[in-house]
Scaffold this motif. Sequence first.
Motif, PDB file in Angstrom:
ATOM      1  N   PHE A 250       0.883  -1.160   0.000  1.00 30.49           N
ATOM      2  CA  PHE A 250       0.000   0.000   0.000  1.00 30.49           C
ATOM      3  C   PHE A 250       0.913   1.199   0.000  1.00 30.49           C
ATOM      4  O   PHE A 250       1.905   1.249   0.753  1.00 30.49           O
ATOM      5  N   GLU A 251       0.608   2.185  -0.844  1.00 30.70           N
ATOM      6  CA  GLU A 251       1.429   3.384  -0.915  1.00 30.70           C
ATOM      7  C   GLU A 251       0.533   4.611  -0.948  1.00 30.70           C
ATOM      8  O   GLU A 251      -0.390   4.678  -1.759  1.00 30.70           O
ATOM      9  N   ARG A 252       0.802   5.561  -0.063  1.00 33.50           N
ATOM     10  CA  ARG A 252       0.095   6.846  -0.082  1.00 33.50           C
ATOM     11  C   ARG A 252       1.092   7.896  -0.555  1.00 33.50           C
ATOM     12  O   ARG A 252       2.160   8.058   0.008  1.00 33.50           O
ATOM     13  N   THR A 253       0.690   8.594  -1.620  1.00 32.98           N
ATOM     14  CA  THR A 253       1.494   9.677  -2.176  1.00 32.98           C
ATOM     15  C   THR A 253       0.749  10.982  -1.948  1.00 32.98           C
ATOM     16  O   THR A 253      -0.440  11.077  -2.264  1.00 32.98           O
ATOM     17  N   THR A 254       1.434  11.985  -1.398  1.00 28.80           N
ATOM     18  CA  THR A 254       0.799  13.279  -1.176  1.00 28.80           C
ATOM     19  C   THR A 254       1.047  14.189  -2.373  1.00 28.80           C
ATOM     20  O   THR A 254       1.899  13.903  -3.224  1.00 28.80           O
TER      21      THR A 254
ATOM     22  N   TYR B 169      -2.914   0.332  -3.861  1.00 25.01           N
ATOM     23  CA  TYR B 169      -2.620  -1.031  -3.425  1.00 25.01           C
ATOM     24  C   TYR B 169      -2.113  -1.790  -4.648  1.00 25.01           C
ATOM     25  O   TYR B 169      -2.804  -1.853  -5.664  1.00 25.01           O
ATOM     26  N   LYS B 170      -0.891  -2.348  -4.577  1.00 25.66           N
ATOM     27  CA  LYS B 170      -0.353  -3.195  -5.638  1.00 25.66           C
ATOM     28  C   LYS B 170      -0.248  -4.598  -5.068  1.00 25.66           C
ATOM     29  O   LYS B 170       0.551  -4.853  -4.162  1.00 25.66           O
ATOM     30  N   LEU B 171      -1.102  -5.486  -5.586  1.00 21.93           N
ATOM     31  CA  LEU B 171      -1.249  -6.821  -4.991  1.00 21.93           C
ATOM     32  C   LEU B 171      -1.013  -7.920  -6.020  1.00 21.93           C
ATOM     33  O   LEU B 171      -1.294  -7.740  -7.211  1.00 21.93           O
TER      34      LEU B 171
ATOM     35  N   SER C 105     -11.209  -9.386   3.874  1.00 22.51           N
ATOM     36  CA  SER C 105     -10.564  -9.148   5.163  1.00 22.51           C
ATOM     37  C   SER C 105      -9.090  -8.933   4.874  1.00 22.51           C
ATOM     38  O   SER C 105      -8.573  -9.389   3.852  1.00 22.51           O
ATOM     39  N   GLY C 106      -8.417  -8.212   5.755  1.00 23.59           N
ATOM     40  CA  GLY C 106      -7.011  -7.951   5.472  1.00 23.59           C
ATOM     41  C   GLY C 106      -6.249  -7.420   6.651  1.00 23.59           C
ATOM     42  O   GLY C 106      -6.812  -7.136   7.716  1.00 23.59           O
ATOM     43  N   THR C 107      -4.945  -7.267   6.428  1.00 24.02           N
ATOM     44  CA  THR C 107      -4.039  -6.778   7.452  1.00 24.02           C
ATOM     45  C   THR C 107      -2.959  -5.916   6.810  1.00 24.02           C
ATOM     46  O   THR C 107      -2.728  -5.973   5.602  1.00 24.02           O
ATOM     47  N   SER C 108      -2.299  -5.141   7.651  1.00 28.42           N
ATOM     48  CA  SER C 108      -1.155  -4.322   7.258  1.00 28.42           C
ATOM     49  C   SER C 108      -0.049  -4.536   8.276  1.00 28.42           C
ATOM     50  O   SER C 108      -0.330  -4.789   9.446  1.00 28.42           O
ATOM     51  N   ASP C 109       1.214  -4.412   7.840  1.00 28.44           N
ATOM     52  CA  ASP C 109       2.311  -4.559   8.795  1.00 28.44           C
ATOM     53  C   ASP C 109       2.557  -3.285   9.600  1.00 28.44           C
ATOM     54  O   ASP C 109       3.373  -3.267  10.503  1.00 28.44           O
ATOM     55  N   ARG C 110       1.833  -2.207   9.266  1.00 26.49           N
ATOM     56  CA  ARG C 110       1.897  -0.964  10.041  1.00 26.49           C
ATOM     57  C   ARG C 110       0.509  -0.684  10.604  1.00 26.49           C
ATOM     58  O   ARG C 110      -0.469  -0.694   9.867  1.00 26.49           O
ATOM     59  N   MET C 111       0.430  -0.439  11.897  1.00 22.69           N
ATOM     60  CA  MET C 111      -0.869  -0.245  12.536  1.00 22.69           C
ATOM     61  C   MET C 111      -1.648   0.899  11.873  1.00 22.69           C
ATOM     62  O   MET C 111      -1.146   2.021  11.795  1.00 22.69           O
ATOM     63  N   LYS C 112      -2.829   0.559  11.352  1.00 22.24           N
ATOM     64  CA  LYS C 112      -3.763   1.521  10.752  1.00 22.24           C
ATOM     65  C   LYS C 112      -3.174   2.278   9.568  1.00 22.24           C
ATOM     66  O   LYS C 112      -3.571   3.392   9.265  1.00 22.24           O
ATOM     67  N   PHE C 113      -2.206   1.676   8.884  1.00 18.03           N
ATOM     68  CA  PHE C 113      -1.646   2.283   7.675  1.00 18.03           C
ATOM     69  C   PHE C 113      -1.460   1.223   6.612  1.00 18.03           C
ATOM     70  O   PHE C 113      -0.383   0.638   6.526  1.00 18.03           O
ATOM     71  N   PRO C 114      -2.452   0.937   5.842  1.00 20.86           N
ATOM     72  CA  PRO C 114      -3.818   1.425   5.952  1.00 20.86           C
ATOM     73  C   PRO C 114      -4.574   0.607   6.990  1.00 20.86           C
ATOM     74  O   PRO C 114      -4.109  -0.424   7.442  1.00 20.86           O
TER      75      PRO C 114
ATOM     76  N   ALA D 186       2.583  16.809  -2.457  1.00 19.23           N
ATOM     77  CA  ALA D 186       3.963  17.291  -2.415  1.00 19.23           C
ATOM     78  C   ALA D 186       4.945  16.242  -2.932  1.00 19.23           C
ATOM     79  O   ALA D 186       6.141  16.507  -3.037  1.00 19.23           O
ATOM     80  N   GLY D 187       4.442  15.048  -3.242  1.00 14.25           N
ATOM     81  CA  GLY D 187       5.291  14.002  -3.796  1.00 14.25           C
ATOM     82  C   GLY D 187       5.893  13.054  -2.790  1.00 14.25           C
ATOM     83  O   GLY D 187       6.604  12.133  -3.162  1.00 14.25           O
ATOM     84  N   SER D 188       5.625  13.243  -1.498  1.00 13.89           N
ATOM     85  CA  SER D 188       6.168  12.308  -0.515  1.00 13.89           C
ATOM     86  C   SER D 188       5.358  11.012  -0.543  1.00 13.89           C
ATOM     87  O   SER D 188       4.156  11.017  -0.784  1.00 13.89           O
ATOM     88  N   LYS D 189       6.063   9.903  -0.311  1.00 10.70           N
ATOM     89  CA  LYS D 189       5.429   8.579  -0.342  1.00 10.70           C
ATOM     90  C   LYS D 189       5.719   7.841   0.944  1.00 10.70           C
ATOM     91  O   LYS D 189       6.826   7.884   1.462  1.00 10.70           O
ATOM     92  N   VAL D 190       4.682   7.165   1.451  1.00  8.07           N
ATOM     93  CA  VAL D 190       4.828   6.291   2.609  1.00  8.07           C
ATOM     94  C   VAL D 190       4.159   4.979   2.241  1.00  8.07           C
ATOM     95  O   VAL D 190       3.076   4.975   1.644  1.00  8.07           O
ATOM     96  N   SER D 191       4.808   3.852   2.567  1.00 15.07           N
ATOM     97  CA  SER D 191       4.238   2.566   2.162  1.00 15.07           C
ATOM     98  C   SER D 191       4.248   1.557   3.303  1.00 15.07           C
ATOM     99  O   SER D 191       4.908   1.748   4.318  1.00 15.07           O
TER     100      SER D 191
END
Length: 121
Positions: A22-26, A114-116, A46-55, A28-33
Motif C-alpha cells: 500500500f502506498e500513499r502519495t501526497t 494497493y499493488k497486490l 478481510s485484510g491486514t497491514s504490517d503498520r498499525m492503521k496504515f492502511p 507534495a510528492g512524498s510517499k509512505v508505504s
Amino acid sequence: MTGCEKNVEEKVFFSGKYSGTFERTTGAGSKVSSNVSITFNDANYSGTSDRMKFPAICNGTYSTKNNEIHFTNSCMWTADFDWSLILNNDYTYKSSGDSLEIKREYAGQMTDLYKLKKEQN
C-alpha cells in the motif's frame, strides 16, 4: 426486424489471498508505504497491514461495477488516526492475470495505491 444490444455489466468477484504493498502519495510528492494482504471470498474481504492503521484494513463486503470497486467496512475504529486510511468507499481497479491494483485519488491532494499479487496455493 431490428435488434437491440444491451450493455450488460459483469460483476467481478476476486477469490483468494492477495499480498503486496500500500502506498500513499501526497500532492507534495512524498510517499509512505506498508506491506498488506487482503483475502477475497465471494463478496467479502478481510485484510491486514504490517503498520498499525496504515492502511486500516479489517473486514467487510465489496462490489464491483465496470472498473470500480466499492468497499463497505464492517469494523469499528477509534478516532485517533486519519480515517481516509480505512479501506472503505470507492476505488478504481485494474486486474491482469494474478495482479490487482486498487487506487483512490483525493482531488489531486493524495493518492492511495494497493499493488497486490495473488498468492499461489
